[in-house]
Design an enzyme around this catalytic site. Structure first.
Site, PDB file in Angstrom:
ATOM      1  N   ASN A  71      42.522  35.546  34.371  1.00 24.17           N
ATOM      2  CA  ASN A  71      41.412  35.927  33.486  1.00 24.17           C
ATOM      3  C   ASN A  71      41.994  35.982  32.084  1.00 24.17           C
ATOM      4  OD1 ASN A  71      39.351  37.045  32.044  1.00 24.17           O
ATOM      5  ND2 ASN A  71      39.430  39.067  33.027  1.00 24.17           N
ATOM      6  N   TRP A  72      41.769  34.897  31.353  1.00 30.75           N
ATOM      7  CA  TRP A  72      42.386  34.799  30.022  1.00 30.75           C
ATOM      8  C   TRP A  72      41.736  35.720  28.994  1.00 30.75           C
ATOM      9  CZ3 TRP A  72      43.907  29.103  28.434  1.00 30.75           C
ATOM     10  CH2 TRP A  72      45.007  28.718  29.201  1.00 30.75           C
ATOM     11  N   LYS A  73      40.558  36.262  29.311  1.00 27.52           N
ATOM     12  CA  LYS A  73      39.808  37.075  28.336  1.00 27.52           C
ATOM     13  C   LYS A  73      39.672  36.277  27.033  1.00 27.52           C
ATOM     14  CE  LYS A  73      41.401  41.052  30.841  1.00 27.52           C
ATOM     15  NZ  LYS A  73      41.602  42.477  30.894  1.00 27.52           N
TER      16      LYS A  73
ATOM     17  N   GLU B 141      38.869  46.113  40.719  1.00 23.76           N
ATOM     18  CA  GLU B 141      39.665  46.342  39.519  1.00 23.76           C
ATOM     19  C   GLU B 141      39.478  47.781  39.046  1.00 23.76           C
ATOM     20  OE1 GLU B 141      40.632  42.414  37.438  1.00 23.76           O
ATOM     21  OE2 GLU B 141      38.788  43.146  36.574  1.00 23.76           O
TER      22      GLU B 141
ATOM     23  N   GLY C 121      45.036  46.225  31.995  1.00 25.85           N
ATOM     24  CA  GLY C 121      45.708  46.082  30.710  1.00 25.85           C
ATOM     25  C   GLY C 121      46.548  47.278  30.314  1.00 25.85           C
TER      26      GLY C 121
ATOM     27  N   GLY D 201      44.976  39.322  34.361  1.00 28.81           N
ATOM     28  CA  GLY D 201      44.729  39.201  32.933  1.00 28.81           C
ATOM     29  C   GLY D 201      46.003  38.802  32.208  1.00 28.81           C
ATOM     30  N   GLY D 202      46.672  39.793  31.638  1.00 32.16           N
ATOM     31  CA  GLY D 202      47.852  39.554  30.785  1.00 32.16           C
ATOM     32  C   GLY D 202      48.844  38.558  31.358  1.00 32.16           C
TER      33      GLY D 202
END
Ligand code: PGA
Length: 257
Positions: A14-16, A174, A180, A240-241
């Site tokens: 999930n690159w956001k 989540e 994050g 994510g990150g």
């Protein structure tokens, strides 16, 4: 409940709101080269990227087994909705998955379960596979009601949603406090919630609930992925990150073996 059959893991980035399209293309080229050198038939690899990145990334990913997804979708099919993107547009641009109900959208865009329910319907109507995100806030976990919160989200989000098979929907658990933050749920906590979600899915979808993928998301990294992914109701990760870095993403792909 009968034990679930083995489920093929899904490693989903999930690159956001990160990277430019012009950066994403050479990044993906490197990832594809490295994946070609490291067979990974044990799992599916997916990148949920900003919508502006879909067309150039899809051109590169065509013919490979890396799939692309979007991070949000309009509840509407078309019309006067300035700034929105329909499921058909995302599919046409190269997405086959879409994240729905991410906690950042619930928190910053006031998305409620009724809207998320409508978005799920819109995605499914166009053949996109929604990745429905659920998860409790820290105060809810501390108050001992994490499970109730998640089951309530599922009830509202999935109301009236019919599915033809296990591959049509992915759930991502989540916990909001882990996203994050570098704090991760323990593998046992992730499994405990995964198994509550599984029971709910089996009750809701008797034909397919046992084989549906349940991901864990929230600071999944190379160092904790193997332990999380070893749990029976953690069938992949929403990352994510760590998904912005090809080395880290590839390590997590390896950890899914
Ligand atoms: P994180 O994000 O891995 O950076 O915690 C996960 C997510 O929000 O999907």
């Amino acid at each position: 409940m009968p034990s679930a059959p083995p489920i093929r893991p899904l490693i989903a980035g999930n690159w956001k709101m990160n990277k430019l399209p012009s950066e994403a293309v050479p990044w993906l080229r490197t990832l594809l080269d490295r994946l070609a050198a490291a067979p990974h038939d044990h799992c599916d690899v997916l990148l949920n990227v900003p919508a502006t990145h879909l067309v150039p990334m899809a051109a590169l990913a065509r013919g490979t087994d890396v799939r692309l997804g979007a991070q949000d979708v309009s509840a509407h099919a078309e019309g006067a909705y300035t700034g929105e993107l329909s499921a058909a547009m995302l599919r046409d641009a190269g997405a086959s998955f879409v994240i729905v109900g991410h906690s950042e959208r619930r928190a910053y865009h006031a998305e409620n379960d009724a809207l998320i329910n409508a978005k799920l319907g819109a995605a499914l109507a166009e053949g996109l596979v929604p990745i429905l995100c659920v998860g409790e806030r820290e105060d809810e976990r501390l108050a001992g009601c994490a499970r109730e919160v998640v089951l309530e989200q599922l009830a509202g989000d999935l109301e009236g949603i019919r599915l033809a098979g296990a591959d049509e929907l992915v759930i991502a658990y989540e916990p909001v406090w882990a996203i994050g933050t570098g704090r991760t749920a323990t593998a046992d906590d992730a499994q405990e919630m995964g198994s509550a979600i599984r029971a709910d899915l089996v009750a809701r979808y008797p034909e397919s609930g046992a084989s549906m993928r349940i991901l864990y998301g929230g600071s999944m990294k190379p160092g904790n992925a193997a332990e999380l992914l070893a749990k029976p109701d953690v069938n992949g990760g929403l990352i994510g990150g760590a998904s912005l870095d090809a080395d880290q993403l590839l390590s997590i792909v390896e950890a899914a073996r």
